[in-house]
Scaffold this motif. Structure first.
Motif, PDB file in Angstrom:
ATOM      1  N   LEU A 144       0.814  -1.366   0.074  1.00 45.48           N
ATOM      2  CA  LEU A 144      -0.051  -0.015  -0.076  1.00 45.48           C
ATOM      3  C   LEU A 144       0.864   1.227  -0.055  1.00 45.48           C
ATOM      4  N   GLY A 145       2.171   1.117  -0.116  1.00 47.76           N
ATOM      5  CA  GLY A 145       3.031   2.148  -0.090  1.00 47.76           C
ATOM      6  C   GLY A 145       2.564   3.547  -0.812  1.00 47.76           C
ATOM      7  N   LEU A 146       2.475   3.409  -2.274  1.00 43.55           N
ATOM      8  CA  LEU A 146       2.209   4.394  -3.060  1.00 43.55           C
ATOM      9  C   LEU A 146       0.830   4.764  -2.748  1.00 43.55           C
ATOM     10  N   ALA A 147      -0.181   3.958  -2.738  1.00 39.86           N
ATOM     11  CA  ALA A 147      -1.320   4.431  -2.251  1.00 39.86           C
ATOM     12  C   ALA A 147      -1.566   5.320  -0.951  1.00 39.86           C
ATOM     13  N   ASN A 148      -0.520   5.027   0.024  1.00 39.96           N
ATOM     14  CA  ASN A 148      -0.599   5.825   1.224  1.00 39.96           C
ATOM     15  C   ASN A 148       0.016   7.191   0.997  1.00 39.96           C
ATOM     16  N   VAL A 149       1.063   7.165  -0.087  1.00 36.07           N
ATOM     17  CA  VAL A 149       1.766   8.561  -0.517  1.00 36.07           C
ATOM     18  C   VAL A 149       0.546   9.377  -1.223  1.00 36.07           C
ATOM     19  N   MET A 150      -0.146   8.666  -1.945  1.00 37.28           N
ATOM     20  CA  MET A 150      -1.401   9.543  -2.732  1.00 37.28           C
ATOM     21  C   MET A 150      -2.307  10.098  -1.415  1.00 37.28           C
ATOM     22  N   ALA A 151      -2.690   9.387  -0.629  1.00 38.78           N
ATOM     23  CA  ALA A 151      -3.551   9.753   0.473  1.00 38.78           C
ATOM     24  C   ALA A 151      -3.066  11.130   1.170  1.00 38.78           C
ATOM     25  N   ALA A 152      -1.562  11.098   1.564  1.00 41.54           N
ATOM     26  CA  ALA A 152      -0.828  11.960   2.396  1.00 41.54           C
ATOM     27  C   ALA A 152      -0.584  13.229   1.325  1.00 41.54           C
ATOM     28  N   LEU A 153      -0.379  13.024   0.261  1.00 40.82           N
ATOM     29  CA  LEU A 153      -0.264  14.213  -0.924  1.00 40.82           C
ATOM     30  C   LEU A 153      -1.458  14.896  -1.070  1.00 40.82           C
ATOM     31  N   ASP A 154      -2.752  14.105  -0.892  1.00 40.47           N
ATOM     32  CA  ASP A 154      -4.113  14.889  -0.896  1.00 40.47           C
ATOM     33  C   ASP A 154      -4.265  15.669   0.337  1.00 40.47           C
ATOM     34  N   THR A 155      -3.529  15.414   1.385  1.00 38.16           N
ATOM     35  CA  THR A 155      -3.895  16.266   2.655  1.00 38.16           C
ATOM     36  C   THR A 155      -2.720  17.595   2.437  1.00 38.16           C
ATOM     37  N   GLY A 156      -1.736  17.478   1.481  1.00 35.23           N
ATOM     38  CA  GLY A 156      -1.040  18.526   1.439  1.00 35.23           C
ATOM     39  C   GLY A 156       0.534  18.436   1.700  1.00 35.23           C
ATOM     40  N   ILE A 157       0.780  17.245   1.956  1.00 34.77           N
ATOM     41  CA  ILE A 157       2.119  16.738   2.153  1.00 34.77           C
ATOM     42  C   ILE A 157       2.971  16.740   0.866  1.00 34.77           C
ATOM     43  N   HIS A 158       4.010  17.231   0.799  1.00 31.29           N
ATOM     44  CA  HIS A 158       4.850  17.365  -0.466  1.00 31.29           C
ATOM     45  C   HIS A 158       6.338  17.030  -0.056  1.00 31.29           C
ATOM     46  N   ARG A 159       6.591  16.232   0.832  1.00 29.65           N
ATOM     47  CA  ARG A 159       7.621  15.576   1.095  1.00 29.65           C
ATOM     48  C   ARG A 159       7.701  14.093   1.387  1.00 29.65           C
ATOM     49  N   PHE A 160       8.315  13.166   0.776  1.00 26.22           N
ATOM     50  CA  PHE A 160       8.406  11.645   1.157  1.00 26.22           C
ATOM     51  C   PHE A 160       9.519  11.181   1.319  1.00 26.22           C
ATOM     52  N   ASP A 161       9.846  10.281   2.405  1.00 25.34           N
ATOM     53  CA  ASP A 161      10.941   9.434   2.300  1.00 25.34           C
ATOM     54  C   ASP A 161      10.989   8.358   1.454  1.00 25.34           C
ATOM     55  N   ALA A 162      12.113   7.758   1.020  1.00 28.44           N
ATOM     56  CA  ALA A 162      11.886   6.778  -0.220  1.00 28.44           C
ATOM     57  C   ALA A 162      13.227   6.194  -0.058  1.00 28.44           C
ATOM     58  N   CYS A 163      13.323   5.058  -0.714  1.00 30.34           N
ATOM     59  CA  CYS A 163      14.797   4.164  -0.887  1.00 30.34           C
ATOM     60  C   CYS A 163      14.857   3.903  -2.232  1.00 30.34           C
ATOM     61  N   VAL A 164      15.879   4.209  -2.920  1.00 30.63           N
ATOM     62  CA  VAL A 164      16.209   3.468  -4.076  1.00 30.63           C
ATOM     63  C   VAL A 164      16.248   1.928  -4.132  1.00 30.63           C
ATOM     64  N   ALA A 165      15.652   1.381  -4.902  1.00 26.92           N
ATOM     65  CA  ALA A 165      15.644   0.143  -4.928  1.00 26.92           C
ATOM     66  C   ALA A 165      14.750  -0.651  -4.039  1.00 26.92           C
ATOM     67  N   GLY A 166      14.031   0.196  -3.136  1.00 27.77           N
ATOM     68  CA  GLY A 166      13.309  -0.205  -2.075  1.00 27.77           C
ATOM     69  C   GLY A 166      13.848  -1.038  -0.945  1.00 27.77           C
ATOM     70  N   ILE A 167      14.763  -0.677  -0.685  1.00 28.09           N
ATOM     71  CA  ILE A 167      15.772  -1.476   0.278  1.00 28.09           C
ATOM     72  C   ILE A 167      15.174  -0.701   1.637  1.00 28.09           C
ATOM     73  N   GLY A 168      15.435  -1.528   2.652  1.00 31.84           N
ATOM     74  CA  GLY A 168      15.356  -0.665   3.896  1.00 31.84           C
ATOM     75  C   GLY A 168      14.219  -1.477   4.947  1.00 31.84           C
ATOM     76  N   GLY A 169      14.278  -0.843   6.352  1.00 34.73           N
ATOM     77  CA  GLY A 169      13.427  -1.406   7.212  1.00 34.73           C
ATOM     78  C   GLY A 169      13.947  -1.136   8.535  1.00 34.73           C
ATOM     79  N   CYS A 170      13.427  -1.687   9.613  1.00 34.40           N
ATOM     80  CA  CYS A 170      13.843  -1.580  11.114  1.00 34.40           C
ATOM     81  C   CYS A 170      14.034  -2.858  11.428  1.00 34.40           C
ATOM     82  N   PRO A 171      15.182  -3.196  12.108  1.00 27.56           N
ATOM     83  CA  PRO A 171      15.507  -4.320  12.865  1.00 27.56           C
ATOM     84  C   PRO A 171      15.044  -4.809  13.886  1.00 27.56           C
TER      85      PRO A 171
END
Lengths: 320, 320
Positions: free
Chosen positions: B220-247
């Motif tokens: 749901l990542g991009l659907a969630n981005v769209m939802a936040a964008l609709d509320t006026g957010i214009h900055r998003f964190d992201a990772c090249v290649a979609g790597i990442g997480g929290c140990p």
């Protein structure tokens, strides 16, 4: 299952894996396996299914047993059975089989229309009129949906003008289609385009605009679903395991994944009538039947959030 | 590059791959490789980057060379350099290095906060006050952002109450944070939840709510981005290649994929200042450096739609 059978879901997920999914996979599954697949979809709670197409078996041998699948599907209580038809001849076969819905694709892209149906878009509009006449003569209860394909762009032609989509929607409704849907056949659409186009078509078609058919080719499938949902669309085509595509549209792989779509809706409290565990179990069987093919989806790997495990995911009472 | 350098992008994509991405991958990359990575991000047009964290190297050896990466990043003209800090000690190091922004995570989930920072949420609020005091004493230009993590649910605790998120946002702003962001650390959020939470936090924080940090764990990542964008957010964190997480958050794999996010924005005519071809070239190099790790993303496989190939994807003039 009683709760979900007696309630109208907030969102209808129309699985098209037995048609759009299998059509794009070279191997031909045994009819027996497809009947298991059908039963699995039904048992998971799907009540609208596209189960095949009445196209010449020479062109799509994977769907040559559509009549048998339709016959079995018609015996499942409460199931709304649809098939794809390419023309009047297909409609005649579909009417003979007593399907609930015939889906006729009409490419808004002239180039794709010629490649896919060997007809220009306006020739397909003429065919709608002929199918309507046959339906009226037969006094059928079967409905006719025209799916406007490549409505958001085309891999062959490139841009598709919104005005052309609107013109064709109006033309097929005038020619006798009962309802229309918009398809992003090649995965070109973005959420703003979806929102704009669905809003414009709604002005022409009103409640006869009934469904969104999206491919997840470029990762925007669910974002596009959300955009259409925001305009009031409550029916979406999807494929279990995210299989599917169009052999005449290069790179058009992957319908929206049904499991992820169902998860999206349930996570927002929108009921679908679908039992999530049974859906995942069916996915597992399908990936065995189609071992070696490409599958898509995220939720089957990650599992439901802890926040959704406390209450049944199928809760119809949660509908908005 | 001149066009994109001189225009404000409509949407800022803040790549966090050198921190959130590498933190969750066991192998330790050579500093030299990370400097190439940094340069690649800069050359692709990123102007806000989270390049490491000042946590004890014993805990996160992958980021032990953060000071070197920061020093190199500070030499890149116009680059806004941020690092993650877990506490006052990290802030002291970050201030010494002259970063532009320190990001302090605060888990709205009490259980996650203890696991991740070994502090209760309100202890972190206290730490914000101590960091603010040190910043004020130093007369620094560095800004402090508090990222409210697990703001949409937690793999350990389950549900996180929106009221708790709002209380903590207010508390950290009162304690001296310059800005806040909301993070779906474990990929639990849905678009309706995103919309509701961002709207509520906006009422408390106003323009100091600056960023959405989403993981694509459940598709749901991009659907969630769209939802936040609709509320006026214009900055998003992201990772090249979609790597990442929290140990410390099991199953929290995969930040939103930067390529797909950039494609989403460009497809809607929203400029990001990022050169798509250079971004894909960097992705290719990263997948070599991290061969054998998990990568995500769709657009790198499918390629841009024909409809977007005619004009440069970086066209700043297309900004809405």
């Amino acid at each position: 299952m009683s709760a979900q059978d007696t309630q109208t879901p907030a969102v209808v997920v129309r699985d098209v894996s037995l048609r759009d999914g299998l059509q794009n996979i070279a191997r031909v599954l045994p009819t027996e396996t497809k009947l298991e697949w059908l039963q699995g979809l039904y048992d998971a709670g799907f009540r609208e299914l596209e189960v095949g197409s009445f196209v010449p078996p020479k062109l799509v041998p994977q769907l040559a047993d559509t009549a048998q699948i339709v016959a079995a599907a018609r015996k499942l209580p409460g199931l709304h059975v649809s098939v794809l038809i390419p023309n009047l001849k297909g409609a005649t076969l579909a009417l003979e089989q007593g399907v609930d819905l015939m889906l006729l694709p009409l490419s808004a892209s002239h180039a794709h229309s010629l490649a896919n149906l060997r007809k220009a878009p306006d020739d397909v509009v003429q065919e709608v009129g002929r199918i309507r006449a046959e339906m009226d003569a037969a006094g059928t209860k079967t409905a006719l949906e025209v799916g406007i394909s490549t409505a958001f762009g085309c891999t062959i032609q490139g841009k598709v003008e919104p005005q052309e989509v609107l013109r064709l929607v109006k033309a097929v409704l005038d020619a006798g289609a009962d309802q229309v849907s918009l398809a992003d056949t090649v995965g070109y659409a973005d959420p703003r385009q979806i929102r704009s186009m669905f809003e414009q078509v709604r002005e022409v078609a009103g409640e006869r605009l009934v469904c969104g058919h999206f491919h997840d080719t470029r990762g925007l499938g669910l974002a596009n679903v959300m955009a259409a949902l925001d305009t009031g669309i409550h029916r979406f085509d999807a494929c279990v395991a995210g299989i599917g595509g169009c052999p005449h549209a290069p790179g058009a792989s992957g319908n929206v994944n049904a499991e992820d779509l169902v998860y999206l809706m349930h996570s927002m409290g929108l009921s679908t009538g679908i039992d999530f565990d049974r859906l995942l179990a069916l996915r597992a069987r399908i990936t065995q039947w189609l071992e070696g093919e490409c599958f898509q989806g995220a939720i089957w790997k990650a599992g439901l959030p802890k926040t959704m495990l406390a209450e049944p995911a199928t809760a119809g009472a949660a509908a908005a």
